[in-house]
Design an enzyme around this catalytic site. Structure first.
Site, PDB file in Angstrom:
ATOM      1  CG  HIS A  98      -1.962   0.996   1.296  1.00  0.00           C
ATOM      2  ND1 HIS A  98      -1.727   2.317   1.614  1.00  0.00           N
ATOM      3  CD2 HIS A  98      -3.298   0.898   1.078  1.00  0.00           C
ATOM      4  CE1 HIS A  98      -2.869   2.986   1.590  1.00  0.00           C
ATOM      5  NE2 HIS A  98      -3.847   2.145   1.270  1.00  0.00           N
ATOM      6  CD  GLN A 151      -7.525  -4.080   3.709  1.00  0.00           C
ATOM      7  OE1 GLN A 151      -8.522  -4.793   3.839  1.00  0.00           O
ATOM      8  NE2 GLN A 151      -7.616  -2.778   3.519  1.00  0.00           N
ATOM      9  CB  CYS A 207      -3.612   3.264  -1.764  1.00  0.00           C
ATOM     10  SG  CYS A 207      -4.589   4.741  -1.412  1.00  0.00           S
TER      11      CYS A 207
END
Length: 412
Positions: A128, A208, A370
């Protein structure tokens, strides 16, 4: 599309989330953008209301009763959040405003002081921007070099390449635990062992993973770990940095001001004890208390059950979407991924797809999520992403698939 026995009592859980009752022009909301932000259960919202209605005050310094109550609740929130990810040391849990700030805290407090020419930071191609951009810019300022572990054709990390890239010149390995685009769950303990064999540290981005699976920072032996509240049934405005206590002790803060100091003179300052020395200014009091409530909520549901349910939905979505030859789903196979699917439909741009399925009440993400460099590797300018959580159902996956079919027909 068949009857499926849910691993959770989803109908009962959905009662905790009033927003899921919304309709748009008579069409029920199907919320499949959980990797960006999850919805928030009533008891978490009520914990914020309770703070503001009953004991709203600043923490740590006040002698009066409201401040004492707020301080106890806020400090105990660190304990609850720490236990949720596997540490019983309050000193190892720093509240920030999100995963990105947690990354920057280490990059500035540790990286600017420790990195220099000849040093290397090893990341992955699936990072990310919160990780990739942060270390890229710190490396530029210090003269260090960033290297990237490549991904395989099926969306896994190339671990043979990882062993070659992580050397005695590596000072930090920064790796996403679960990819927000590919759904890949990375072998972070194996990477930690490789890093430590070379005298390096490892920073794990858990934004996540923490919402969807049991996490134990001690078992994975990471040196730093970060995640955000708003992706795990908590509020926006609060994130977490876990760091091994001895490392946080050695680091100087990079934000200065009130609350984080012990003694100040005109000539010098000394810092408060952990974790407060990294929480400058008035901290996210209400948000931290609510994040602890979100952890308790998820514990009550059961993280193993959350994991089974959300990954089952991702598997089902993968299978249903790829039943059409014109759909490409990125990342690992259906039975070995986290709770999301990023995909493209031939002839339909991801932004158009997201707009059209929105007309059918289905909320998904579209863009690069992203992860621009990863999309370059994939050969895609953007992708659509559906991501699932404990309150989603197979019927909602069916609604997604039907809406994608409508978009396909429009562009036929």
């Amino acid at each position: 599309m068949g009857v499926h026995s849910e691993t959770l009592d989803v109908a009962a859980l959905r009662e905790d989330f009033p927003v899921l009752d919304r309709e748009f022009d008579g069409t029920p909301l199907v919320y499949l953008d959980n990797a960006a932000t999850s919805q928030t259960p009533k008891r978490v919202v009520e914990s914020i209301t309770d703070y503001y209605y009953r004991y709203n005050a600043n923490v740590h310094r006040g002698i009066h009763s409201l401040s004492q109550e707020a301080s106890i609740a806020y400090e105990e929130a660190h304990d609850t959040v720490g236990e949720f990810v596997g540490t019983d040391r309050r000193e190892e849990i720093v509240f920030t405003k999100n995963t990105t700030e947690s990354m920057n805290t280490v990059a500035y407090a540790w990286g600017l002081n420790e990195l220099g020419p000849g040093d290397e930071v090893v990341l992955t191609e699936m990072e990310h921007h919160a990780s990739l951009v942060t270390w890229q810019q710190i490396a530029r300022r210090t003269g260090a070099e960033c290297k990237y572990i490549p991904i395989t054709d099926d969306g896994y990390l190339d671990m043979e390449a990882a062993r070659d890239l992580i050397t005695d010149d590596t000072e930090m390995v920064s790796v996403v635990h679960a990819s927000n685009t590919l759904g890949t769950v990375n072998p972070v303990r194996e990477l930690a062992d490789i890093a430590h064999d070379h005298g390096s540290y490892i920073f794990v981005d858990g934004a996540q993973s923490v919402p969807h699976q049991p996490v134990d920072v001690k078992a994975m032996d990471c040196d730093f770990f970060a995640f955000s509240g708003h992706k795990m049934c908590g509020p926006t405005g609060v994130g977490v940095l876990y760091g091994k206590e001895h490392l946080l002790e050695e680091m100087d803060p990079y934000l200065y001001g009130g609350m984080m100091i012990s003694k100040v003179t005109f000539e010098d300052s000394s810092w408060h004890e952990l974790p407060w020395k990294f929480e400058a200014g008035t901290p996210p009091i209400a948000q931290g208390i609510a994040l602890a409530e979100a952890c308790d909520y998820l514990d009550d549901v059961g993280m193993e059950r959350v994991h089974r349910h959300s990954t089952d939905l991702a598997r089902y979505a993968h299978e249903e979407l790829t039943a059409s030859d014109d759909v490409e789903v990125y990342g690992p196979p259906a039975d070995d991924r986290g709770p999301l699917v990023a995909f493209n439909v031939d002839g339909v741009h991801a932004h158009d797809l997201s707009s059209i399925v929105n007309d059918y009440g289905v909320a998904i993400r579209a863009g690069d999520h992203c992860t621009q460099p990863l999309h370059d590797v994939l050969g895609a300018t953007a992708s659509a992403r559906a991501s699932f959580y404990l309150y989603n159902t197979r019927e909602e996956v069916d609604a997604l698939v039907d809406a994608v079919d409508e978009a396909r027909q429009l562009f036929a």
